[in-house]
Design an enzyme around this catalytic site. Structure first.
Site, short mmCIF file in Angstrom:
data_model
loop_
_atom_site.label_atom_id
_atom_site.label_comp_id
_atom_site.label_asym_id
_atom_site.label_seq_id
_atom_site.Cartn_x
_atom_site.Cartn_y
_atom_site.Cartn_z
CB CYS A 241 -5.61 10.02 0.25
SG CYS A 241 -5.60 9.43 -1.43
CB CYS B 107 -2.53 8.79 -1.57
SG CYS B 107 -3.61 10.10 -2.16
#
Ligand SMILES: [Zn+2]
Length: 140
Positions: A68, A71
């Site tokens: 991600c 993230c």
């Protein structure tokens, strides 16, 4: 009281640690390697309840995944918050790919998902690349 129970990152042994003494570099009772609480602590699904819900200090949890990109963008900000709040709160990371039951329990469909836990309850959340201010809102 400001105790948390954490698995040693090296040997897996559960240790009860007073976060107020984090700067003294508490050591694992089993293997004597240090617990580094001035950075986010990875918590496995099996230890979620023990380490996060039973913590005696507030816990900021980053629910993330390695693939991600937002993230990864938020990770340095989380690191900074962990360093700045050492001794006052626990900052933890939970890999959502390895913790499907936890993701389901909290209805996490989009990551990064940040949650502040107090006394076992999820009290505040922020979803997405919320920036420094967005994360700071979960600390205050
Ligand atoms: Zn150990």
């Amino acid at each position: 009281m400001a105790n948390v129970t954490l698995a040693c990152q090296f040997c897996g042994k559960l240790n009860r640690i007073d976060v107020r003494k984090a700067s003294l570099r508490p050591k694992c009772a089993e293997c004597a390697k240090p617990f580094l609480l001035d950075r986010p602590v990875k918590v496995a699904e099996e230890q979620f309840d023990t380490s996060i819900l039973k913590a005696e200090v507030p816990v900021l949890v980053d629910f993330y995944a390695d693939w991600c990109a937002p993230c990864r963008a938020m990770a340095p900000i989380l690191d900074e918050i962990a360093e700045r709040n050492v001794g006052r709160m626990l900052v933890a990371k939970v890999d959502t790919d390895r913790s499907p039951a936890i993701s389901q329990r909290y209805g996490i469909r989009s990551i990064p998902f940040f949650g502040r836990f107090e006394k076992g309850q999820l009290v505040k959340t922020a979803v997405g690349a919320v920036g420094r201010e967005g994360l700071q809102a979960l600390v205050d």
